[in-house]
Design an enzyme around this catalytic site. Sequence first.
Site, PDB file in Angstrom:
ATOM      1  CE1 TYR A 133      -4.909   3.429   9.047  1.00  0.00           C
ATOM      2  CE2 TYR A 133      -5.348   3.231  11.393  1.00  0.00           C
ATOM      3  CZ  TYR A 133      -4.636   2.858  10.280  1.00  0.00           C
ATOM      4  OH  TYR A 133      -3.648   1.913  10.392  1.00  0.00           O
TER       5      TYR A 133
ATOM      6  N   PRO B  83      -3.626  -0.295  19.033  1.00  0.00           N
ATOM      7  CG  PRO B  83      -5.475  -1.594  18.453  1.00  0.00           C
ATOM      8  CD  PRO B  83      -4.828  -0.921  19.608  1.00  0.00           C
TER       9      PRO B  83
ATOM     10  CG  HIS C 126      -2.015  -0.981   1.196  1.00  0.00           C
ATOM     11  ND1 HIS C 126      -3.306  -0.664   1.521  1.00  0.00           N
ATOM     12  CD2 HIS C 126      -2.030  -2.281   0.837  1.00  0.00           C
ATOM     13  CE1 HIS C 126      -4.069  -1.736   1.380  1.00  0.00           C
ATOM     14  NE2 HIS C 126      -3.311  -2.739   0.972  1.00  0.00           N
TER      15      HIS C 126
ATOM     16  CE  LYS D  96       4.575   3.044  13.663  1.00  0.00           C
ATOM     17  NZ  LYS D  96       4.427   2.500  12.328  1.00  0.00           N
TER      18      LYS D  96
ATOM     19  CE1 TYR E  31      -0.757   3.524   9.731  1.00  0.00           C
ATOM     20  CE2 TYR E  31       0.234   2.788   7.670  1.00  0.00           C
ATOM     21  CZ  TYR E  31      -0.762   2.682   8.636  1.00  0.00           C
ATOM     22  OH  TYR E  31      -1.745   1.726   8.502  1.00  0.00           O
TER      23      TYR E  31
END
Length: 400
Positions: free
Chosen positions: A202, A294, A72, A298, A386
């Site tokens: 998200y 979560p 991604h 990570k 990220y």
Amino acid sequence: MKTKVGIIGAGPAGLMLSHLLHLEGIDSIVLESRSREEIEGTIRAGVLEQGTVDLINAAGLGERMMKEGKIHHGIELQYNGQRHRVNMHELTEGKEIMVYPQHEVIKDLVSARLDAGGEIFFNVEGVTLHGISTESPQILFSDFDGEAHELHCDFIAGCDGFHGPSRKMIPELFRQEKQKIYPFGWLGILAETPIANPELIYANHDRGFALLSTRTPELQRHYIQVDPKDDISNWSDDRIWTELKTRVDTNDGWELPDGPIVQKNIVSMRSFVCEPMQYGRLFIAGDAAHIVPPTGAKGLNLAMTDIQVLKQGISRFYRFGEKELLNKYSEIALRRVWKAQRFSYWMTTMLHTDHNKTSFERSIQLSELDYVTSSRAALKSLAENYVGLPLEWEGSSLLV
Ligand code: FAD
Ligand code: DHB
């Protein structure tokens, strides 16, 4: 029984450590309290940082991941019913993440260890640690048939997750535990539906956070924020789909595909760090030493960086008789752990809905989302965290 490194726990941390040590010619034995079927069937993480993907490839384990995993280049953040793309690839000069489930990583690691003649004892009971402040610590345990064993080793790696016995062996006088419990839980589902969106979403919504993820073209992984004390029996499939659809709705005709839910459960959320991560000949790694909520994806990735530091420390000890890196294991690992804690805490508070907050605080939260999605500096910061921060010691990278 004797080995160089006794490893407690066959999660991503323990198995990868055993594999990397094997590649350096250092033998280890892994002790796991669950069965092989159980560890290979537990649904958990999905997102691998660039560094974790590189490690898996460099360790010769990447064949299935590169075929079946999905790269991604970005994620989407949603609030006020609008989606905003975060182009990780462009913001980090070419880095990306991989969606490849944790249990598939486990399968690849277990088969690599067993094919190489590695020893993993599944279904062990009564694991206890002894002599960790001596140069020859031991682990006592009973095997699958109930036979008692004494494993003598040079080092013990406690990779036994949050509830394992290793962390508690660091004497209380030397151990500091820092934690935050969130008033949020995640209800996670696996559903037989087509992919909802090419990238993870998200979503922040007044009713609570939602996350759309994926596993395969036919199987999707989604989450919704719920009360951590809620019982999964209160959540019919219909109720879950209605709630998810409300939270990810964009008012532009886009529809979330629904279908049979084949698995559902609720997990609570905490941030936790144990300092230090070593005592004598005991080194703790992964969830045994720290837990992140979560939202930043990570946990597994942190487990993988801990064991890269540990492996290099152990390797230098055997190759050159040098103890410096091993002595600094905790210090080096914790610097990165705290940065991942900060990021996970920030993502969690920015995206979840806390009904105890005032309307002022809610407006600040929305303003933060507005800032993050409109400032290139803020987007770059989100993206570099990220995809995974570097792991450095004395100016050079410790990542593979
Ligand atoms: P574990 O995987 O917990 O392994 C520890 C092992 O030790 C277990 O197999 C356990 O059975 C064994 N053990 C325990 N006690 C004993 C004992 N007494 N004797 C012998 N063995 C013992 N992380 C990410 O990076 N990305 C994500 O997208 C992500 N999403 C997540 C989503 C959810 C819903 C959850 C719950 C977690 C998520 N995580 C994610 C976190 C990730 O799953 C964990 O951080 C990861 O499993 C940690 O690996 P570990 O090897 O340290 O510990
Ligand atoms: C998944 C889990 C996460 O915690 C996350 O932040 C993104 C994706 C997943 O299970 O796919």
